[in-house]
Design a protein around this motif. Structure first.
Motif, short mmCIF file in Angstrom:
data_model
loop_
_atom_site.label_atom_id
_atom_site.label_comp_id
_atom_site.label_asym_id
_atom_site.label_seq_id
_atom_site.Cartn_x
_atom_site.Cartn_y
_atom_site.Cartn_z
N ARG A 33 38.36 40.79 40.74
CA ARG A 33 38.33 40.38 39.34
C ARG A 33 36.97 39.87 38.89
NH1 ARG A 33 43.18 39.71 36.71
NH2 ARG A 33 45.01 40.16 37.96
N GLY A 34 36.11 39.49 39.83
CA GLY A 34 34.78 39.01 39.47
C GLY A 34 34.73 37.53 39.13
N THR A 35 35.81 36.81 39.39
CA THR A 35 35.83 35.37 39.17
C THR A 35 36.88 34.74 40.07
OG1 THR A 35 36.12 33.58 37.56
CG2 THR A 35 37.47 35.54 37.24
N LEU A 36 36.63 33.51 40.46
CA LEU A 36 37.58 32.78 41.29
C LEU A 36 38.67 32.12 40.45
CD1 LEU A 36 38.26 31.75 44.15
CD2 LEU A 36 36.73 29.84 43.73
N PHE A 37 38.37 31.88 39.17
CA PHE A 37 39.26 31.09 38.33
C PHE A 37 39.98 31.93 37.28
CE2 PHE A 37 35.60 28.52 39.61
CZ PHE A 37 36.26 27.59 40.40
N PRO A 38 41.31 31.90 37.25
CA PRO A 38 42.07 32.65 36.25
C PRO A 38 41.71 32.26 34.81
CG PRO A 38 43.55 31.89 37.97
CD PRO A 38 42.21 31.24 38.21
N GLU A 39 41.32 31.01 34.59
CA GLU A 39 40.95 30.56 33.24
C GLU A 39 39.73 31.30 32.71
OE1 GLU A 39 41.44 28.48 35.81
OE2 GLU A 39 42.95 27.02 35.25
N LEU A 40 38.89 31.82 33.61
CA LEU A 40 37.68 32.53 33.21
C LEU A 40 37.84 34.04 33.27
CD1 LEU A 40 35.00 30.39 35.05
CD2 LEU A 40 35.76 30.21 32.68
#
Length: 52
Positions: A33-40
């Motif tokens: 996804r390219g990010t660790l955080f679902p919020e981002l």
């Protein structure tokens, strides 16, 4: 001598509020996804007005 109008002046001051992260993806999912955080996680949809 010509003096640039922005020399020795502050152009802007940024304000960034503190962000709280409540969840995180598993490492392999985060790489996909390219990010660790679902919020981002803001997927990009190619096309007119972001539609698929």
């Amino acid at each position: 001598m010509y003096r640039r109008p922005y020399e020795n002046n502050e152009l802007a001051e940024a304000y960034v509020p503190f962000q709280y992260y409540t969840e995180s993806y598993q490492p392999m999912e985060a790489l996909k996804r390219g990010t660790l955080f679902p919020e981002l996680d803001k997927p990009y949809y190619e096309g007119k007005r972001g539609r698929r």
